[in-house]
Design an enzyme around this catalytic site. Sequence first.
Site, PDB file in Angstrom:
ATOM      1  CB  VAL A 165      -0.986   0.023   1.166  1.00 20.52           C
ATOM      2  CG1 VAL A 165      -1.871  -1.139   1.114  1.00 20.52           C
ATOM      3  CG2 VAL A 165      -0.302  -0.167   2.536  1.00 20.52           C
TER       4      VAL A 165
ATOM      5  CE1 TYR B  81       8.235   2.845   4.044  1.00 21.13           C
ATOM      6  CE2 TYR B  81       8.237   5.220   3.595  1.00 21.13           C
ATOM      7  CZ  TYR B  81       7.474   4.048   3.593  1.00 21.13           C
ATOM      8  OH  TYR B  81       6.177   4.103   3.255  1.00 21.13           O
ATOM      9  N   GLY B  82      11.460   2.161   2.668  1.00 19.00           N
ATOM     10  CA  GLY B  82      11.174   0.758   2.430  1.00 19.00           C
ATOM     11  C   GLY B  82       9.511   0.631   1.758  1.00 19.00           C
TER      12      GLY B  82
ATOM     13  CG  ASP C 147      10.630  12.837   8.899  1.00 17.36           C
ATOM     14  OD1 ASP C 147      10.630  13.919   8.325  1.00 17.36           O
ATOM     15  OD2 ASP C 147      10.653  11.662   8.370  1.00 17.36           O
TER      16      ASP C 147
END
Length: 504
Positions: free
Chosen positions: A209, A214-215, A331
């Site tokens: 999704v 980051y991945g 962040d």
Amino acid sequence: MTLGPCRRGLLMLLLALGLTLGDPEEPSQGPQVTCTCKNPHCRGPTCQGSWCTVVLVQEQGSHPQEYWGCGNKHQELCKGRPTEFVNHYCCYSSLCNHNVSLVLAATQTPPEQTPGYGQRRLILGSMLAFLAVMALGALGLWHIRRRQEKQRGFHSDLGESSLILKPSEQGDSMLGDFLDSDCTTGSGSGLPFLVQRTVARQVALVECVGKGRYGEVWRGLWHGESVAVKIFSSRDEQSWFRETEIYNTVLLRHDNILGFIASDMTSRNSSTQLWLITHYHEHGSLYDFLQRQTLEPQLALKLAVSAACGLAHLHVEIFGTQGKPAIAHRDLKSRNVLVKSNLQCCIADLGLAVMHSQGSDYLDIGHNPRVGTKRYMAPEVLDEQIRTDCFESYKWTDIWAFGLVLWEIARRTVVNGIVEDYRPPFYDVVPNDPSFEDMKKVVCVDQQTPTIPIRLAADPVLSALAQMMRECWYPSPSARLTALRIKKTLQKLSHSPEKPKGIC
């Protein structure tokens, strides 16, 4: 100490299984010893505790795995006896667990050849069955009690709803059972360490999704319930470790903080993957939601106040045994804010978070070399003037970024039939992927802030949001609003007759 029925049930099961990894972060009584520490949650090669432990875990079809650590509470765990699946060892002097290997001990004498093995196995099986029935009974009694409390309209004075974390709001939830605040680790944040590993191995990935530097984020299924699985890339291992560390040591159970379920290193496709398993929210991030959805002023206020509740909970230090240090996110952006099914926000991605406790005055900034998102960086970060030894400095950068998130919400809010397309902050003055120097020129040299649409002045809610943005963007960090002041101001706005439901 009085234990709730659910916690008693889980504790009895843990006693029966002899799990003694311990928690080096828990306060303890008596002298401390240094122990060898080798498990995914170790911060270094050693840890401090009241005793040292070695735990041997053997899952069906796999080789035994050993974990070295230390313990501080529940000393009765060290008085259990080995079972067919788990062995453990406790000792009470420094580094006494260093050269202990339960794998060797377990393989020296086949259990079937041990005198009395069959009888002990029968007795142990009966004990486990009895304890499992008791635990299930306790869960049943707990469910009845919770339903009765809901019927009487019990709720938290802090404005939070149920402390049970459920990814689905329909029907009973196994995750709700596991994640009851009486059934988690001492931090109240996640499942016991070895239970986390069990959950991770039972999750089936269904669909990807989201992807980023980051991945990836996948929707997974665990016993029929949707969960989110964030799979970190190998270069972002420190972010995975930091989130795991914070969720497992800090009380972060809050409606407006993403619910943590488990964390694990797992082997898939002949490679090691770093998993963080959390609640799944089908609306996705606030960034995604604003792409698809225009807002009415009251919905905009609901999104804003719920996000402010989450940020205020992060920033505040709570004292006591069930407390938490103050946390700065570092962040904050619309991609790291998720929209729940009730259209409240929750804050996610603590991979860069810093923690601070007044008592010890210790600033824990972690070891992650990754920096925040340049588009959302405050001027003092861009011109490298931030005081990195001062915790308040990190909170002030969160407030700057929160003002930008408010701006994104306000742009997508309809006033007199007018609304703008979604755009990220500073879309009109920097490229799609701005460099550090691009942002530094706009924010520090030119001292620009995003243009606030004039039409917001026509609505009292949006006019207040516009003023709040300006007060989040003061060049002087200490002059900016606090998260608590933002939360209280937005809550006061929500007390109007058109107050949206579900605001904390």
